[in-house]
Motif scaffolding. Structure first.
Motif, PDB file in Angstrom:
ATOM      1  N   VAL A 147      45.205   9.755 -15.727  1.00  0.00           N
ATOM      2  CA  VAL A 147      46.224   8.475 -15.453  1.00  0.00           C
ATOM      3  C   VAL A 147      45.844   7.439 -16.234  1.00  0.00           C
ATOM      4  CG1 VAL A 147      47.205   7.095 -13.416  1.00  0.00           C
ATOM      5  CG2 VAL A 147      46.843   9.338 -13.003  1.00  0.00           C
ATOM      6  N   THR A 148      47.000   6.714 -16.929  1.00  0.00           N
ATOM      7  CA  THR A 148      46.640   5.539 -17.639  1.00  0.00           C
ATOM      8  C   THR A 148      47.077   4.551 -17.121  1.00  0.00           C
ATOM      9  OG1 THR A 148      46.719   7.011 -19.838  1.00  0.00           O
ATOM     10  CG2 THR A 148      47.005   4.535 -19.998  1.00  0.00           C
ATOM     11  N   PHE A 149      46.284   3.247 -16.937  1.00  0.00           N
ATOM     12  CA  PHE A 149      46.895   2.037 -16.419  1.00  0.00           C
ATOM     13  C   PHE A 149      46.965   1.080 -17.725  1.00  0.00           C
ATOM     14  CE2 PHE A 149      44.656   4.411 -13.128  1.00  0.00           C
ATOM     15  CZ  PHE A 149      45.287   3.838 -11.836  1.00  0.00           C
ATOM     16  N   THR A 150      47.977   0.799 -18.033  1.00  0.00           N
ATOM     17  CA  THR A 150      48.192  -0.419 -18.839  1.00  0.00           C
ATOM     18  C   THR A 150      48.753  -1.424 -18.594  1.00  0.00           C
ATOM     19  OG1 THR A 150      49.223   1.595 -20.507  1.00  0.00           O
ATOM     20  CG2 THR A 150      49.490  -0.638 -21.330  1.00  0.00           C
ATOM     21  N   ARG A 151      48.140  -2.787 -19.079  1.00  0.00           N
ATOM     22  CA  ARG A 151      48.200  -4.075 -18.599  1.00  0.00           C
ATOM     23  C   ARG A 151      49.208  -4.555 -19.460  1.00  0.00           C
ATOM     24  NH1 ARG A 151      43.326  -8.026 -18.309  1.00  0.00           N
ATOM     25  NH2 ARG A 151      43.651  -8.028 -20.402  1.00  0.00           N
ATOM     26  N   ASP A 152      50.198  -5.560 -19.116  1.00  0.00           N
ATOM     27  CA  ASP A 152      51.086  -6.059 -19.903  1.00  0.00           C
ATOM     28  C   ASP A 152      50.728  -6.728 -21.291  1.00  0.00           C
ATOM     29  OD1 ASP A 152      49.983  -8.345 -18.543  1.00  0.00           O
ATOM     30  OD2 ASP A 152      51.767  -9.215 -17.949  1.00  0.00           O
ATOM     31  N   ASP A 153      49.394  -6.764 -21.581  1.00  0.00           N
ATOM     32  CA  ASP A 153      49.132  -7.382 -22.956  1.00  0.00           C
ATOM     33  C   ASP A 153      48.666  -6.349 -23.675  1.00  0.00           C
ATOM     34  OD1 ASP A 153      46.355  -6.965 -21.506  1.00  0.00           O
ATOM     35  OD2 ASP A 153      45.540  -8.402 -22.479  1.00  0.00           O
ATOM     36  N   GLY A 154      48.891  -4.952 -23.136  1.00  0.00           N
ATOM     37  CA  GLY A 154      48.414  -3.696 -24.122  1.00  0.00           C
ATOM     38  C   GLY A 154      46.825  -3.173 -23.640  1.00  0.00           C
ATOM     39  N   LEU A 155      46.181  -3.778 -22.825  1.00  0.00           N
ATOM     40  CA  LEU A 155      44.922  -3.274 -22.532  1.00  0.00           C
ATOM     41  C   LEU A 155      45.059  -1.987 -21.742  1.00  0.00           C
ATOM     42  CD1 LEU A 155      41.660  -4.840 -21.723  1.00  0.00           C
ATOM     43  CD2 LEU A 155      42.536  -3.293 -20.015  1.00  0.00           C
ATOM     44  N   GLU A 156      44.533  -0.930 -22.048  1.00  0.00           N
ATOM     45  CA  GLU A 156      44.604   0.466 -21.309  1.00  0.00           C
ATOM     46  C   GLU A 156      43.287   0.892 -20.718  1.00  0.00           C
ATOM     47  OE1 GLU A 156      46.146   3.273 -23.746  1.00  0.00           O
ATOM     48  OE2 GLU A 156      48.172   2.521 -24.001  1.00  0.00           O
ATOM     49  N   VAL A 157      43.452   1.552 -19.546  1.00  0.00           N
ATOM     50  CA  VAL A 157      42.205   2.294 -19.317  1.00  0.00           C
ATOM     51  C   VAL A 157      42.622   3.710 -18.659  1.00  0.00           C
ATOM     52  CG1 VAL A 157      42.272   1.090 -17.006  1.00  0.00           C
ATOM     53  CG2 VAL A 157      40.141   2.226 -17.631  1.00  0.00           C
ATOM     54  N   THR A 158      42.091   4.700 -19.023  1.00  0.00           N
ATOM     55  CA  THR A 158      42.696   6.060 -18.692  1.00  0.00           C
ATOM     56  C   THR A 158      41.370   6.440 -17.871  1.00  0.00           C
ATOM     57  OG1 THR A 158      44.073   6.457 -20.665  1.00  0.00           O
ATOM     58  CG2 THR A 158      43.322   8.134 -19.190  1.00  0.00           C
ATOM     59  N   VAL A 159      41.764   7.074 -16.677  1.00  0.00           N
ATOM     60  CA  VAL A 159      40.825   7.750 -15.502  1.00  0.00           C
ATOM     61  C   VAL A 159      41.531   9.085 -15.444  1.00  0.00           C
ATOM     62  CG1 VAL A 159      39.633   5.687 -15.003  1.00  0.00           C
ATOM     63  CG2 VAL A 159      41.696   6.416 -13.718  1.00  0.00           C
ATOM     64  N   ARG A 160      40.396  10.016 -15.071  1.00  0.00           N
ATOM     65  CA  ARG A 160      40.885  11.359 -14.843  1.00  0.00           C
ATOM     66  C   ARG A 160      40.157  11.826 -13.060  1.00  0.00           C
ATOM     67  NH1 ARG A 160      43.090  15.355 -17.366  1.00  0.00           N
ATOM     68  NH2 ARG A 160      42.563  17.405 -16.957  1.00  0.00           N
ATOM     69  N   GLY A 161      39.387  10.843 -12.693  1.00  0.00           N
ATOM     70  CA  GLY A 161      38.781  11.106 -11.347  1.00  0.00           C
ATOM     71  C   GLY A 161      39.226  10.085 -10.222  1.00  0.00           C
ATOM     72  N   GLY A 162      38.433  10.194  -9.210  1.00  0.00           N
ATOM     73  CA  GLY A 162      38.445   9.212  -8.275  1.00  0.00           C
ATOM     74  C   GLY A 162      37.237   8.619  -7.755  1.00  0.00           C
ATOM     75  N   ALA A 197      42.187   5.947  -6.243  1.00  0.00           N
ATOM     76  CA  ALA A 197      41.135   6.940  -6.129  1.00  0.00           C
ATOM     77  C   ALA A 197      41.283   7.782  -4.672  1.00  0.00           C
ATOM     78  CB  ALA A 197      39.953   6.094  -5.985  1.00  0.00           C
ATOM     79  N   SER A 198      41.867   7.330  -3.855  1.00  0.00           N
ATOM     80  CA  SER A 198      42.214   7.828  -2.520  1.00  0.00           C
ATOM     81  C   SER A 198      43.251   8.943  -2.789  1.00  0.00           C
ATOM     82  CB  SER A 198      42.632   6.646  -1.351  1.00  0.00           C
ATOM     83  OG  SER A 198      42.935   7.516  -0.160  1.00  0.00           O
ATOM     84  N   TRP A 199      44.185   8.548  -3.348  1.00  0.00           N
ATOM     85  CA  TRP A 199      45.260   9.611  -3.623  1.00  0.00           C
ATOM     86  C   TRP A 199      44.543  10.755  -4.652  1.00  0.00           C
ATOM     87  CZ3 TRP A 199      46.822  10.869  -8.723  1.00  0.00           C
ATOM     88  CH2 TRP A 199      48.027  11.737  -8.882  1.00  0.00           C
ATOM     89  N   ARG A 200      43.932  10.455  -5.658  1.00  0.00           N
ATOM     90  CA  ARG A 200      43.063  11.182  -6.552  1.00  0.00           C
ATOM     91  C   ARG A 200      42.403  12.305  -5.844  1.00  0.00           C
ATOM     92  NH1 ARG A 200      41.868  14.827  -8.206  1.00  0.00           N
ATOM     93  NH2 ARG A 200      40.674  15.470  -9.893  1.00  0.00           N
ATOM     94  N   ASN A 201      41.602  11.818  -4.990  1.00  0.00           N
ATOM     95  CA  ASN A 201      40.820  12.731  -4.077  1.00  0.00           C
ATOM     96  C   ASN A 201      41.397  13.426  -3.285  1.00  0.00           C
ATOM     97  OD1 ASN A 201      38.405  11.685  -5.376  1.00  0.00           O
ATOM     98  ND2 ASN A 201      38.248   9.983  -4.171  1.00  0.00           N
ATOM     99  N   SER A 202      42.634  13.169  -2.918  1.00  0.00           N
ATOM    100  CA  SER A 202      43.539  13.983  -1.940  1.00  0.00           C
ATOM    101  C   SER A 202      44.114  15.207  -2.881  1.00  0.00           C
ATOM    102  CB  SER A 202      44.388  13.433  -1.287  1.00  0.00           C
ATOM    103  OG  SER A 202      45.537  12.892  -2.082  1.00  0.00           O
ATOM    104  N   ARG A 203      44.011  15.227  -4.114  1.00  0.00           N
ATOM    105  CA  ARG A 203      44.687  16.151  -5.052  1.00  0.00           C
ATOM    106  C   ARG A 203      43.601  17.019  -5.632  1.00  0.00           C
ATOM    107  NH1 ARG A 203      49.033  14.814  -3.050  1.00  0.00           N
ATOM    108  NH2 ARG A 203      50.326  16.085  -4.488  1.00  0.00           N
ATOM    109  N   ARG A 204      44.473  18.447  -5.772  1.00  0.00           N
ATOM    110  CA  ARG A 204      43.793  19.339  -6.686  1.00  0.00           C
ATOM    111  C   ARG A 204      43.834  19.428  -7.920  1.00  0.00           C
ATOM    112  NH1 ARG A 204      44.849  25.132  -3.251  1.00  0.00           N
ATOM    113  NH2 ARG A 204      46.068  23.767  -2.004  1.00  0.00           N
ATOM    114  N   GLN A 205      45.041  18.746  -8.685  1.00  0.00           N
ATOM    115  CA  GLN A 205      45.092  18.980  -9.969  1.00  0.00           C
ATOM    116  C   GLN A 205      44.459  17.735 -10.484  1.00  0.00           C
ATOM    117  OE1 GLN A 205      49.401  18.394 -10.767  1.00  0.00           O
ATOM    118  NE2 GLN A 205      49.107  18.759 -12.793  1.00  0.00           N
ATOM    119  N   HIS A 206      43.823  17.971 -11.712  1.00  0.00           N
ATOM    120  CA  HIS A 206      43.231  16.789 -12.273  1.00  0.00           C
ATOM    121  C   HIS A 206      44.068  16.182 -13.283  1.00  0.00           C
ATOM    122  CE1 HIS A 206      39.269  17.794 -10.388  1.00  0.00           C
ATOM    123  NE2 HIS A 206      39.533  19.258 -10.579  1.00  0.00           N
ATOM    124  N   LEU A 207      44.573  15.238 -12.972  1.00  0.00           N
ATOM    125  CA  LEU A 207      45.609  14.599 -13.757  1.00  0.00           C
ATOM    126  C   LEU A 207      45.034  13.446 -14.372  1.00  0.00           C
ATOM    127  CD1 LEU A 207      48.721  14.583 -14.170  1.00  0.00           C
ATOM    128  CD2 LEU A 207      48.640  12.681 -12.245  1.00  0.00           C
TER     129      LEU A 207
END
Length: 125
Positions: free
Chosen positions: A80-95, A68-78
């Motif tokens: 980002v997907t976090f994928t756990r080793d059992d396949g669970l995913e969460v995708t976020v766009r903000g911080g 979140a700290s990194w995201r809030n320092s950026r202008r580009q709205h990237l």
């Protein structure tokens, strides 16, 4: 637990996030962060991937806060997907606080098909 972080839009920004996470003191205390290529065939150089091995819940929270700290320092709205080793995913766009909570809550859910002890730190995935 192993978490892979990816982004579709920009390898450069993802690489910057990887360096940001590696340089964050709180993340470094409870997680190992490395950058690698995805190894997908047919792509020049492959996509960048951030590989994170988190040792405890504090590390997971530190990872979410550092993102979140990194995201809030950026202008580009990237996105980002976090994928756990059992396949669970969460995708976020903000911080925002809600994004931090979404990352932490989603990734701290019980493992699918095995308990947390089996998933933690064994390099599966």
């Amino acid at each position: 637990m192993r978490i892979v972080i990816t982004a579709d839009e920009s390898d450069d920004e993802l690489r910057r996030l990887g360096h940001w996470l590696r340089d964050d003191d709180d993340v470094a205390k409870s997680a190992d962060v490395s950058l690698r290529t995805s190894g997908q065939s047919g792509q020049m150089g492959g996509l960048e991937i951030i590989d994170v091995v988190v040792s405890n819940a504090v590390g997971l929270a530190s990872l979410a806060i550092a993102y979140a700290s990194w995201r809030n320092s950026r202008r580009q709205h990237l996105s980002v997907t976090f994928t756990r080793d059992d396949g669970l995913e969460v995708t976020v766009r903000g911080g925002s606080a809600a994004d931090i909570r979404q990352i932490s809550d989603s990734l701290s859910q019980p493992y699918r098909g095995r308990d947390l002890e089996q998933g933690a730190g064994h390099g599966k995935g």
